[in-house]
Structures are given as C-alpha cells and as structure tokens.
Design a protein around this motif. Structure first.
Motif, PDB file in Angstrom:
ATOM      1  N   VAL A 252       0.847  -1.195   0.000  1.00  0.00           N
ATOM      2  CA  VAL A 252       0.000   0.000   0.000  1.00  0.00           C
ATOM      3  C   VAL A 252       0.882   1.245   0.000  1.00  0.00           C
ATOM      4  CG1 VAL A 252      -1.694   1.333   1.322  1.00  0.00           C
ATOM      5  CG2 VAL A 252      -1.946  -1.160   1.109  1.00  0.00           C
ATOM      6  N   PHE A 253       1.878   1.264   0.870  1.00  0.00           N
ATOM      7  CA  PHE A 253       2.814   2.394   0.940  1.00  0.00           C
ATOM      8  C   PHE A 253       3.529   2.577  -0.395  1.00  0.00           C
ATOM      9  CE2 PHE A 253       7.272   3.653   1.598  1.00  0.00           C
ATOM     10  CZ  PHE A 253       7.081   4.944   2.061  1.00  0.00           C
ATOM     11  N   PHE A 254       4.009   1.487  -0.985  1.00  0.00           N
ATOM     12  CA  PHE A 254       4.724   1.543  -2.255  1.00  0.00           C
ATOM     13  C   PHE A 254       3.820   2.114  -3.351  1.00  0.00           C
ATOM     14  CE2 PHE A 254       6.239  -0.223  -6.259  1.00  0.00           C
ATOM     15  CZ  PHE A 254       7.592   0.051  -6.199  1.00  0.00           C
ATOM     16  N   ASP A 255       2.589   1.627  -3.436  1.00  0.00           N
ATOM     17  CA  ASP A 255       1.653   2.125  -4.444  1.00  0.00           C
ATOM     18  C   ASP A 255       1.352   3.604  -4.233  1.00  0.00           C
ATOM     19  OD1 ASP A 255       1.494  -0.375  -5.647  1.00  0.00           O
ATOM     20  OD2 ASP A 255      -0.391  -0.921  -4.655  1.00  0.00           O
ATOM     21  N   LEU A 256       1.152   3.991  -2.984  1.00  0.00           N
ATOM     22  CA  LEU A 256       0.848   5.381  -2.663  1.00  0.00           C
ATOM     23  C   LEU A 256       1.995   6.307  -3.054  1.00  0.00           C
ATOM     24  CD1 LEU A 256      -1.028   7.463  -1.244  1.00  0.00           C
ATOM     25  CD2 LEU A 256       0.170   6.886   0.874  1.00  0.00           C
TER      26      LEU A 256
ATOM     27  N   LEU B 136     -10.298   6.584 -12.540  1.00  0.00           N
ATOM     28  CA  LEU B 136     -11.063   6.327 -11.322  1.00  0.00           C
ATOM     29  C   LEU B 136     -12.469   6.886 -11.471  1.00  0.00           C
ATOM     30  CD1 LEU B 136      -8.397   7.455  -8.662  1.00  0.00           C
ATOM     31  CD2 LEU B 136      -8.953   5.109  -9.316  1.00  0.00           C
ATOM     32  N   THR B 137     -13.421   6.223 -10.856  1.00  0.00           N
ATOM     33  CA  THR B 137     -14.793   6.742 -10.847  1.00  0.00           C
ATOM     34  C   THR B 137     -14.862   7.888  -9.838  1.00  0.00           C
ATOM     35  OG1 THR B 137     -15.558   5.316  -9.053  1.00  0.00           O
ATOM     36  CG2 THR B 137     -15.685   4.415 -11.315  1.00  0.00           C
ATOM     37  N   ALA B 138     -15.947   8.638  -9.919  1.00  0.00           N
ATOM     38  CA  ALA B 138     -16.162   9.730  -8.965  1.00  0.00           C
ATOM     39  C   ALA B 138     -16.192   9.196  -7.533  1.00  0.00           C
ATOM     40  CB  ALA B 138     -17.449  10.480  -9.291  1.00  0.00           C
ATOM     41  N   ASP B 139     -16.835   8.043  -7.328  1.00  0.00           N
ATOM     42  CA  ASP B 139     -16.889   7.441  -5.995  1.00  0.00           C
ATOM     43  C   ASP B 139     -15.494   7.032  -5.512  1.00  0.00           C
ATOM     44  OD1 ASP B 139     -19.614   7.803  -5.832  1.00  0.00           O
ATOM     45  OD2 ASP B 139     -20.101   5.732  -6.388  1.00  0.00           O
ATOM     46  N   GLU B 140     -14.684   6.499  -6.409  1.00  0.00           N
ATOM     47  CA  GLU B 140     -13.323   6.102  -6.030  1.00  0.00           C
ATOM     48  C   GLU B 140     -12.475   7.328  -5.671  1.00  0.00           C
ATOM     49  OE1 GLU B 140     -12.661   1.973  -8.569  1.00  0.00           O
ATOM     50  OE2 GLU B 140     -12.470   3.918  -9.615  1.00  0.00           O
ATOM     51  N   ILE B 141     -12.646   8.412  -6.403  1.00  0.00           N
ATOM     52  CA  ILE B 141     -11.904   9.638  -6.089  1.00  0.00           C
ATOM     53  C   ILE B 141     -12.342  10.182  -4.736  1.00  0.00           C
ATOM     54  CG2 ILE B 141     -11.572  12.059  -6.760  1.00  0.00           C
ATOM     55  CD1 ILE B 141     -11.557  11.057  -9.695  1.00  0.00           C
ATOM     56  N   THR B 142     -13.641  10.152  -4.475  1.00  0.00           N
ATOM     57  CA  THR B 142     -14.152  10.614  -3.178  1.00  0.00           C
ATOM     58  C   THR B 142     -13.611   9.748  -2.045  1.00  0.00           C
ATOM     59  OG1 THR B 142     -16.144  11.487  -4.197  1.00  0.00           O
ATOM     60  CG2 THR B 142     -16.240  11.050  -1.832  1.00  0.00           C
ATOM     61  N   ALA B 143     -13.614   8.440  -2.230  1.00  0.00           N
ATOM     62  CA  ALA B 143     -13.093   7.529  -1.203  1.00  0.00           C
ATOM     63  C   ALA B 143     -11.596   7.728  -1.002  1.00  0.00           C
ATOM     64  CB  ALA B 143     -13.386   6.078  -1.589  1.00  0.00           C
ATOM     65  N   LEU B 144     -10.869   7.904  -2.095  1.00  0.00           N
ATOM     66  CA  LEU B 144      -9.424   8.147  -1.997  1.00  0.00           C
ATOM     67  C   LEU B 144      -9.147   9.426  -1.234  1.00  0.00           C
ATOM     68  CD1 LEU B 144      -6.502   7.434  -2.758  1.00  0.00           C
ATOM     69  CD2 LEU B 144      -6.887   8.639  -4.941  1.00  0.00           C
ATOM     70  N   ARG B 145      -9.874  10.484  -1.542  1.00  0.00           N
ATOM     71  CA  ARG B 145      -9.683  11.754  -0.828  1.00  0.00           C
ATOM     72  C   ARG B 145      -9.946  11.576   0.663  1.00  0.00           C
ATOM     73  NH1 ARG B 145     -12.693  17.219  -0.121  1.00  0.00           N
ATOM     74  NH2 ARG B 145     -10.908  18.555   0.302  1.00  0.00           N
ATOM     75  N   GLY B 146     -11.012  10.891   1.007  1.00  0.00           N
ATOM     76  CA  GLY B 146     -11.328  10.659   2.411  1.00  0.00           C
ATOM     77  C   GLY B 146     -10.245   9.866   3.119  1.00  0.00           C
ATOM     78  N   ALA B 147      -9.745   8.833   2.458  1.00  0.00           N
ATOM     79  CA  ALA B 147      -8.697   8.006   3.060  1.00  0.00           C
ATOM     80  C   ALA B 147      -7.406   8.802   3.242  1.00  0.00           C
ATOM     81  CB  ALA B 147      -8.439   6.770   2.198  1.00  0.00           C
ATOM     82  N   LEU B 148      -7.054   9.597   2.244  1.00  0.00           N
ATOM     83  CA  LEU B 148      -5.819  10.388   2.353  1.00  0.00           C
ATOM     84  C   LEU B 148      -5.939  11.472   3.426  1.00  0.00           C
ATOM     85  CD1 LEU B 148      -4.875  10.723  -1.419  1.00  0.00           C
ATOM     86  CD2 LEU B 148      -3.750   9.306   0.319  1.00  0.00           C
TER      87      LEU B 148
ATOM     88  N   ALA C 142      -7.805  11.317   6.116  1.00  0.00           N
ATOM     89  CA  ALA C 142      -7.741  10.618   7.404  1.00  0.00           C
ATOM     90  C   ALA C 142      -6.303  10.257   7.738  1.00  0.00           C
ATOM     91  CB  ALA C 142      -8.618   9.367   7.364  1.00  0.00           C
ATOM     92  N   LEU C 143      -5.568   9.805   6.760  1.00  0.00           N
ATOM     93  CA  LEU C 143      -4.158   9.460   6.967  1.00  0.00           C
ATOM     94  C   LEU C 143      -3.346  10.688   7.340  1.00  0.00           C
ATOM     95  CD1 LEU C 143      -2.011   7.247   6.878  1.00  0.00           C
ATOM     96  CD2 LEU C 143      -1.772   7.695   4.430  1.00  0.00           C
ATOM     97  N   ARG C 144      -3.583  11.800   6.661  1.00  0.00           N
ATOM     98  CA  ARG C 144      -2.859  13.036   6.993  1.00  0.00           C
ATOM     99  C   ARG C 144      -3.186  13.496   8.412  1.00  0.00           C
ATOM    100  NH1 ARG C 144      -3.442  17.404   2.462  1.00  0.00           N
ATOM    101  NH2 ARG C 144      -2.093  18.527   3.905  1.00  0.00           N
ATOM    102  N   ARG C 145      -4.445  13.423   8.790  1.00  0.00           N
ATOM    103  CA  ARG C 145      -4.812  13.809  10.158  1.00  0.00           C
ATOM    104  C   ARG C 145      -4.113  12.904  11.174  1.00  0.00           C
ATOM    105  NH1 ARG C 145     -10.031  14.132   8.131  1.00  0.00           N
ATOM    106  NH2 ARG C 145     -10.638  16.269   7.778  1.00  0.00           N
ATOM    107  N   ALA C 146      -4.103  11.622  10.895  1.00  0.00           N
ATOM    108  CA  ALA C 146      -3.527  10.651  11.823  1.00  0.00           C
ATOM    109  C   ALA C 146      -2.023  10.830  11.974  1.00  0.00           C
ATOM    110  CB  ALA C 146      -3.832   9.228  11.346  1.00  0.00           C
ATOM    111  N   THR C 147      -1.368  11.276  10.936  1.00  0.00           N
ATOM    112  CA  THR C 147       0.081  11.451  11.013  1.00  0.00           C
ATOM    113  C   THR C 147       0.471  12.871  11.396  1.00  0.00           C
ATOM    114  OG1 THR C 147       0.206  11.899   8.633  1.00  0.00           O
ATOM    115  CG2 THR C 147       0.562   9.613   9.350  1.00  0.00           C
ATOM    116  N   ASN C 148      -0.542  13.728  11.658  1.00  0.00           N
ATOM    117  CA  ASN C 148      -0.312  15.101  12.101  1.00  0.00           C
ATOM    118  C   ASN C 148       0.554  15.909  11.155  1.00  0.00           C
ATOM    119  OD1 ASN C 148      -1.837  14.947  14.492  1.00  0.00           O
ATOM    120  ND2 ASN C 148      -0.174  13.838  15.476  1.00  0.00           N
ATOM    121  N   GLU C 149       0.516  15.564   9.871  1.00  0.00           N
ATOM    122  CA  GLU C 149       1.300  16.304   8.892  1.00  0.00           C
ATOM    123  C   GLU C 149       0.642  17.632   8.533  1.00  0.00           C
ATOM    124  OE1 GLU C 149       4.439  14.014   8.975  1.00  0.00           O
ATOM    125  OE2 GLU C 149       4.306  15.695   7.611  1.00  0.00           O
TER     126      GLU C 149
END
Length: 153
Positions: A13-17, A127-139, A141-148
C-alpha cells in the motif's frame, strides 16, 4: 477502524501510494514547466503566497514544511524570475515581507488550469467519482492521523 485482510501488505500500500504520488508529481511538474516555466515546487510556494498575502520566509516555510534556508532559496528563485518581491518588514527589521509580483496572479491562474487538466487526464480517466471521493477521504484521514497537516473538516 476496519481490519485489513491478511493478504494486503501495508508495504505494498505504501509503495503504491508513494509511486502514484511521484508519477503524478512528475506529470504535473512537466506540464507546468512546459506551460508556465515554473516547476511544481515553486508553484506551490506561489499558492502559499497568494493565500497568506504579505508574509515572512518563516511563514512560507511552515506552510510548505521546509527549512527556512530551503524556503529562502525557493523565494530567491521566484524573485529572480519576477514572480515575487521582498520588502523590508516594518514590524521587524530583521526580516522581509514577501509579496506576489504583479505578473504572478496570471501565472498562477494558468498553472492551476494546467494542474486541473493534468489531474483530469490521470485521475478522472482511471477512477470513478466514488473512487476519487473515497481516496480523498482516506488520504485526509491518513494526513490527520500522522499530524502532517491540520485539515478542515
């Protein structure tokens, strides 16, 4: 939080990201250089200057998560190309205030259009619109969690 399947490697996952980010960065950087002759790193600084208005190197460095020295060199390059100006800071003679040059807003507008077009060809096309929305949400959340970054809701 959901559990992940055992067959999903976090390293993969990290490598793909990171590889996706690097490829997108390179495509956007190439497009910006071709259209407005400004690399993406400098373009980001222009966006910060537009958002903050007159500000110090320290303010820009905090926004970009760069060292003050690195930010100073970045601003030097923007100043050399006529996209920003330095003026004495009336509140602190040890620092300067950085502002956008008169020509910068038009360059920023063109650059934003280039970025939008490039992202559409690399994201919307795959990517579909739903996939872009899900990706944005996941990213986010990850940014918040890492306090970046402190991101608004």
């Amino acid at each position: 939080m959901t559990t992940r399947p055992d067959d999903v490697s976090l390293y993969d996952v990290f490598f793909d990201l990171t590889r996706a980010e690097m490829h997108l960065w390179d495509h956007i950087d190439d497009a910006l250089r071709a259209e407005i002759d400004v690399p993406l790193g400098r373009f980001e600084a222009l966006l910060v200057l537009r958002r903050l208005g007159p500000c110090r190197i320290l303010d820009v460095s905090r926004e970009l998560a760069l060292t003050v020295g690195g930010t100073s060199k970045l601003i030097d390059k923007l100043e050399t190309t006529g996209l920003c100006l330095r003026a004495p800071n009336p509140d602190d003679r040890r620092s300067s205030l950085i502002t956008l040059a008169e020509t910068a807003p038009a360059v920023i507008d063109r650059g934003e259009a280039v970025i939008e077009t490039t992202l559409r060809s690399h994201l919307d096309a795959h990517l579909t619109a739903d996939e872009i929305t899900a990706l944005r949400g996941a990213l986010r959340a990850l940014r918040r969690a890492t306090n970046e970054s402190s991101l608004p809701e």
